[in-house]
Design a protein around this motif. Structure first.
Motif, short mmCIF file in Angstrom:
data_model
loop_
_atom_site.label_atom_id
_atom_site.label_comp_id
_atom_site.label_asym_id
_atom_site.label_seq_id
_atom_site.Cartn_x
_atom_site.Cartn_y
_atom_site.Cartn_z
N PRO A 65 -26.76 14.64 14.15
CA PRO A 65 -26.86 13.85 12.91
C PRO A 65 -28.29 13.57 12.48
O PRO A 65 -28.52 13.17 11.34
CB PRO A 65 -26.10 12.56 13.26
CG PRO A 65 -26.15 12.48 14.74
CD PRO A 65 -26.13 13.89 15.24
N LEU A 66 -29.25 13.78 13.39
CA LEU A 66 -30.65 13.54 13.05
C LEU A 66 -31.23 14.65 12.19
O LEU A 66 -32.29 14.46 11.57
CB LEU A 66 -31.49 13.41 14.33
CG LEU A 66 -31.30 12.10 15.11
CD1 LEU A 66 -31.98 12.22 16.47
CD2 LEU A 66 -31.86 10.93 14.34
N ASP A 67 -30.58 15.80 12.13
CA ASP A 67 -31.08 16.93 11.34
C ASP A 67 -30.72 16.70 9.87
O ASP A 67 -29.69 17.16 9.38
CB ASP A 67 -30.49 18.24 11.86
CG ASP A 67 -31.18 19.47 11.27
OD1 ASP A 67 -31.76 19.36 10.17
OD2 ASP A 67 -31.13 20.53 11.91
N GLY A 92 -19.47 31.12 5.24
CA GLY A 92 -19.87 31.14 6.64
C GLY A 92 -20.85 30.03 6.99
O GLY A 92 -20.76 29.42 8.06
N ALA A 93 -21.80 29.77 6.08
CA ALA A 93 -22.77 28.71 6.32
C ALA A 93 -22.08 27.35 6.38
O ALA A 93 -22.39 26.52 7.25
CB ALA A 93 -23.83 28.72 5.23
N LEU A 94 -21.14 27.13 5.47
CA LEU A 94 -20.42 25.85 5.46
C LEU A 94 -19.67 25.64 6.77
O LEU A 94 -19.67 24.54 7.33
CB LEU A 94 -19.46 25.81 4.28
CG LEU A 94 -18.81 24.47 3.98
CD1 LEU A 94 -19.84 23.46 3.49
CD2 LEU A 94 -17.71 24.63 2.93
N GLU A 95 -19.03 26.69 7.25
CA GLU A 95 -18.29 26.61 8.51
C GLU A 95 -19.23 26.26 9.66
O GLU A 95 -18.92 25.40 10.50
CB GLU A 95 -17.60 27.95 8.78
CG GLU A 95 -16.73 27.96 10.02
CD GLU A 95 -15.49 27.10 9.87
OE1 GLU A 95 -15.03 26.57 10.91
OE2 GLU A 95 -14.99 26.95 8.75
N ALA A 96 -20.37 26.92 9.72
CA ALA A 96 -21.32 26.67 10.81
C ALA A 96 -21.93 25.27 10.70
O ALA A 96 -22.07 24.55 11.70
CB ALA A 96 -22.41 27.73 10.81
N TYR A 97 -22.31 24.88 9.50
CA TYR A 97 -22.87 23.54 9.31
C TYR A 97 -21.83 22.47 9.66
O TYR A 97 -22.19 21.41 10.21
CB TYR A 97 -23.33 23.34 7.87
CG TYR A 97 -24.68 23.93 7.54
CD1 TYR A 97 -25.80 23.67 8.32
CD2 TYR A 97 -24.85 24.75 6.42
CE1 TYR A 97 -27.04 24.20 8.01
CE2 TYR A 97 -26.09 25.29 6.09
CZ TYR A 97 -27.18 25.01 6.89
OH TYR A 97 -28.42 25.54 6.57
N ALA A 98 -20.56 22.72 9.33
CA ALA A 98 -19.52 21.74 9.62
C ALA A 98 -19.40 21.50 11.12
O ALA A 98 -19.05 20.39 11.56
CB ALA A 98 -18.18 22.21 9.06
N ARG A 99 -19.67 22.52 11.91
CA ARG A 99 -19.66 22.36 13.37
C ARG A 99 -20.95 21.71 13.87
O ARG A 99 -20.93 20.92 14.81
CB ARG A 99 -19.48 23.71 14.05
CG ARG A 99 -18.12 24.36 13.86
CD ARG A 99 -17.95 25.52 14.85
NE ARG A 99 -16.69 26.20 14.68
CZ ARG A 99 -16.55 27.40 14.13
NH1 ARG A 99 -17.60 28.06 13.70
NH2 ARG A 99 -15.36 27.95 14.02
N LEU A 127 -19.00 14.27 7.47
CA LEU A 127 -19.98 13.19 7.44
C LEU A 127 -19.51 12.00 8.28
O LEU A 127 -20.30 11.39 9.01
CB LEU A 127 -20.26 12.75 6.00
CG LEU A 127 -21.07 13.73 5.15
CD1 LEU A 127 -21.13 13.26 3.70
CD2 LEU A 127 -22.47 13.92 5.70
N GLU A 128 -18.23 11.68 8.19
CA GLU A 128 -17.71 10.59 9.03
C GLU A 128 -17.83 10.93 10.51
O GLU A 128 -18.17 10.07 11.33
CB GLU A 128 -16.25 10.30 8.67
CG GLU A 128 -16.07 9.61 7.33
CD GLU A 128 -14.64 9.18 7.10
OE1 GLU A 128 -14.27 8.11 7.64
OE2 GLU A 128 -13.90 9.91 6.42
N GLN A 129 -17.58 12.19 10.86
CA GLN A 129 -17.74 12.62 12.25
C GLN A 129 -19.19 12.50 12.68
O GLN A 129 -19.49 12.06 13.80
CB GLN A 129 -17.25 14.06 12.41
CG GLN A 129 -15.75 14.24 12.22
CD GLN A 129 -15.35 15.70 12.13
OE1 GLN A 129 -16.19 16.60 12.08
NE2 GLN A 129 -14.04 15.96 12.11
N ALA A 130 -20.11 12.90 11.81
CA ALA A 130 -21.53 12.82 12.13
C ALA A 130 -21.96 11.37 12.33
O ALA A 130 -22.77 11.05 13.21
CB ALA A 130 -22.36 13.47 11.02
#
Length: 198
Positions: free
Chosen positions: A56-58, A43-50, A82-85
């Motif tokens: 990107p500053l975080d 769940g965390a990975l899914e939320a972080y991915a969004r 990462l590329e999206q960020a």
């Protein structure tokens, strides 16, 4: 449960008129709660991915996303996010830093050398005159080309390093390596070694 409430609010946010920064903050809280309180990697990975491409500053959230993703073997997803960020980062230095992380995943975890090379070169072209930004991808490309016996490309990168490393004490390495390469590979590098002096 707080996480469920936040997820419902986030999902309804676009329709209910929540501003982008409100929805971004909701995602940050959801990711943090799933990660730190629930220990829910999926769940965390899914939320972080969004969330990560939206802010990107975080740095802490980005690093945590990468840590969880690599631990779970989600290498392609990590690199893609990462590329999206990087695309949403305004500062060239930040964009370069994030792209270097993405390239590292392709290079070290996926052995996708072609994709890693392409991203390293993207960083190389962000600001060719900025040594702090350009030397890290140049050195990564040097290692890549050296390990794959790509002599012409290696000579090109060594020239870039020589141009960027202004101080005399830091310029001894690349010129020497370039001369050695020219002497060892005269067929690949015509006119060697004189043509490859710094």
């Amino acid at each position: 449960e707080l996480v469920s409430v936040l997820e419902v609010r986030w999902a309804a946010g676009e329709d209910s008129g929540d501003e982008a920064d409100v929805r971004r903050e909701l995602l940050r809280r959801i990711a943090g709660l799933k990660d730190e309180r629930l220990h829910d990697d999926v769940g965390a990975l899914e939320a972080y991915a969004r969330y990560v491409p939206q802010d990107p500053l975080d740095i802490a959230a980005r690093e945590r996303f990468v840590e969880i993703g690599l631990r779970r073997g989600e290498f392609i997803r990590v690199a893609t996010v990462l590329e999206q960020a990087a695309q949403t980062a305004d500062a060239l230095s930040l964009r370069g830093e994030i792209l270097m992380s993405a390239a590292g995943v392709y290079h070290e975890h996926l052995a996708d050398l072609r994709r890693a090379e392409a991203i390293y070169r993207r960083v190389l072209e962000l600001d060719p005159e900025d040594a702090a930004l350009t030397l890290p991808p140049a050195r990564a490309l040097e290692r890549l080309y050296q390990s794959n016996d790509q002599h012409v490309e290696l000579a090109e990168i060594l020239r870039i390093e020589i141009r960027l490393e202004g101080a005399a004490e830091t310029r001894t390495g690349p010129p020497r390596r370039l001369r050695d390469l020219a002497e060892q590979q005269p067929k690949d590098l015509p006119g060697a070694p004189q043509a490859f002096q710094p």
